[in-house]
Write a protein that holds these residues in place. Sequence first.
Motif, short mmCIF file in Angstrom:
data_model
loop_
_atom_site.label_atom_id
_atom_site.label_comp_id
_atom_site.label_asym_id
_atom_site.label_seq_id
_atom_site.Cartn_x
_atom_site.Cartn_y
_atom_site.Cartn_z
N ALA A 38 0.83 -1.21 0.00
CA ALA A 38 0.00 0.00 0.00
C ALA A 38 0.86 1.25 0.00
O ALA A 38 0.61 2.19 -0.76
CB ALA A 38 -0.94 0.00 1.21
N LYS A 39 1.89 1.28 0.83
CA LYS A 39 2.75 2.46 0.95
C LYS A 39 3.52 2.72 -0.35
O LYS A 39 3.60 3.84 -0.83
CB LYS A 39 3.72 2.27 2.13
N LEU A 40 4.12 1.67 -0.91
CA LEU A 40 4.87 1.86 -2.15
C LEU A 40 3.97 2.25 -3.32
O LEU A 40 4.34 3.10 -4.13
CB LEU A 40 5.66 0.59 -2.49
N ALA A 41 2.79 1.62 -3.41
CA ALA A 41 1.87 1.97 -4.50
C ALA A 41 1.41 3.41 -4.36
O ALA A 41 1.33 4.16 -5.34
CB ALA A 41 0.68 1.02 -4.51
N PHE A 46 1.00 8.80 -6.26
CA PHE A 46 0.69 10.18 -5.87
C PHE A 46 1.91 11.06 -5.62
O PHE A 46 1.83 12.27 -5.81
CB PHE A 46 -0.21 10.18 -4.63
N VAL A 47 3.03 10.49 -5.21
CA VAL A 47 4.25 11.30 -5.00
C VAL A 47 5.04 11.40 -6.30
O VAL A 47 5.37 12.49 -6.75
CB VAL A 47 5.12 10.70 -3.86
N MET A 77 -7.24 9.99 -2.48
CA MET A 77 -5.79 9.77 -2.59
C MET A 77 -5.35 8.70 -1.57
O MET A 77 -4.44 8.89 -0.78
CB MET A 77 -5.01 11.06 -2.42
N LEU A 78 -6.04 7.57 -1.64
CA LEU A 78 -5.87 6.47 -0.69
C LEU A 78 -5.61 5.18 -1.45
O LEU A 78 -6.24 4.92 -2.47
CB LEU A 78 -7.16 6.34 0.14
N TYR A 95 -2.19 9.82 0.75
CA TYR A 95 -1.31 10.94 0.39
C TYR A 95 -1.77 12.19 1.12
O TYR A 95 -2.93 12.57 1.07
CB TYR A 95 -1.38 11.15 -1.13
N PHE A 96 -0.83 12.84 1.82
CA PHE A 96 -1.13 14.04 2.62
C PHE A 96 -0.40 15.29 2.12
O PHE A 96 -0.15 16.19 2.90
CB PHE A 96 -0.78 13.80 4.09
N GLY A 97 -0.05 15.33 0.86
CA GLY A 97 0.59 16.51 0.30
C GLY A 97 2.08 16.35 0.11
O GLY A 97 2.68 15.34 0.50
N GLU A 98 2.70 17.38 -0.48
CA GLU A 98 4.11 17.30 -0.84
C GLU A 98 5.05 17.15 0.34
O GLU A 98 6.07 16.48 0.24
CB GLU A 98 4.50 18.54 -1.66
N GLN A 99 4.75 17.76 1.45
CA GLN A 99 5.67 17.69 2.59
C GLN A 99 5.61 16.35 3.32
O GLN A 99 6.63 15.87 3.79
CB GLN A 99 5.42 18.84 3.56
#
Length: 106
Positions: A38-41, A46-47, A77-78, A95-99
């Motif tokens: 999940a994290k890598l996908a 999204f990143v 974005m999940l 995904y919680f944004g660029e930072q």
Amino acid sequence: MNTVLFAISFVLGFFHSGFASAAGYQADTVKLGTAYRAKLACSCLFVMKLPEDYCKSWSAPPIVKDLFVYKVDRKAMLVKGGIGLTMVKSSQAQYFGEQRGCVLVK
């Protein structure tokens, strides 16, 4: 064919059994596998903003890419990762944004 069956049974046995550390901690390796996928996908989609076809192969080793699957909710974005069609022991990364990028939320 026998090699494929052996590989699948080995992977399923490894991830189903878990492993214990010297302190007696029992890790749930299936949950680790679903969280990893999940994290890598999520990061890939999204990143890095790469195509989903690429992310499917990039986010898991070839031997387990059909075992650990994921579903994408682009609106939220999940990414939800799990085992097979039933999504057993699922994990979620959002995904919680660029930072912050993608973070495991479940």
